[in-house]
Design an enzyme around this catalytic site. Structure first.
Site, PDB file in Angstrom:
ATOM      1  CE1 TYR A 179       4.971  -3.236   6.408  1.00 32.23           C
ATOM      2  CE2 TYR A 179       4.632  -5.041   4.858  1.00 32.23           C
ATOM      3  CZ  TYR A 179       4.179  -4.258   5.907  1.00 32.23           C
ATOM      4  OH  TYR A 179       2.933  -4.497   6.451  1.00 32.23           O
ATOM      5  CE  LYS A 182       4.711  -5.717   9.048  1.00 32.65           C
ATOM      6  NZ  LYS A 182       4.161  -5.379  10.374  1.00 32.65           N
TER       7      LYS A 182
END
Length: 246
Positions: free
Chosen positions: A147, A151
């Protein structure tokens, strides 16, 4: 006309409703169009116009079909909010290759495919707004190697698109929320073995404004970034964390 991915719930739904309140027709995009009914109905109840569209943003053919449906139903898009996201949290030594690929597929590949499709309409019309949803996790977060990488990648993607598309009247920015009270943060609480209430209280205690964020907080920021008045704002990462991020 605005296209918002991952708009069946949470940040995406709040953003879709806010942009509809701003006067935009809204394509509510999620994996299953049936899940978008609540957002579409909420927009209709407030006098807005919305269309539910089912799409897997990580699949090229699905994205193409989604844009065909959007243009037919609502017209050519001038706004794209790449909000769709998933989590598959785990420490590195436990993180599977499929879980790595799935997270980067939705966040990075999905934003690429959606942006590539949308920019054709925007550059031809000489106006466009793209907002990507990053996160404070881009700065690093235990148990979120996939993640965090996705991002952080979106931040570089945002800045590059801003350079490439600016001459065509298209701005590209990213919003990087901190702790926002959503189903996704509830799943994180479950992963770390805390009740959601305790998880929220613990997070709020570390935030200068002494509360966690709400989906509407993100929606307000997106509303500004896609406005005509934000035409000189591009390539920026706006951290929404109730204080200095990191």
């Amino acid at each position: 006309m605005a296209v918002i991915t991952g708009a069946a719930r949470g940040i995406g739904a709040a953003t879709a409703i806010r942009l509809a309140d701003d006067g935009h027709r809204v394509a509510v995009v999620d994996l299953d169009a049936r899940d978008c009914a609540g957002t579409v109905d909420a927009i209709a109840a407030r006098g807005g116009k919305a269309l539910a569209v089912g799409a897997d943003v990580s699949d090229e053919d699905s994205v193409a079909a989604a844009f065909e449906a959007v243009v037919t139903g609502l017209g050519e898009p001038t706004i794209l909010v790449n909000n769709a996201g998933i989590i598959r949290d785990n420490l590195l030594f436990k993180l599977s290759t499929p879980d790595w690929d799935a997270v980067l597929g939705v966040h990075l590949r999905g934003s690429f495919l959606m942006s590539r499709a949308a920019q054709g309409y925007m550059t031809r019309n000489g106006f466009g707004r793209i907002v990507n949803l990053s996160s404070t996790s881009a700065l690093g977060n235990r148990g979120q190697a996939n993640y965090s990488a996705a991002k952080a990648g979106l931040q570089g993607f945002t800045k590059t698109l801003a350079i490439e598309l600016g001459r065509f009247g298209v701005t590209v920015n990213a919003v990087a929320p901190g702790f926002i009270q959503t189903d996704m943060t509830a799943a994180t609480a479950q992963r770390v073995g805390l009740s959601f209430e305790d998880f929220i209280a613990s997070a709020a205690a570390q935030i200068p404004v002494a509360r966690v964020g709400r989906p509407q907080d993100v929606a307000h920021a997106v509303s500004f970034l896609v406005s005509e008045g934000a035409g000189f704002v591009s390539g920026q990462i706006l951290y929404l964390a109730g204080g200095p991020a990191g």
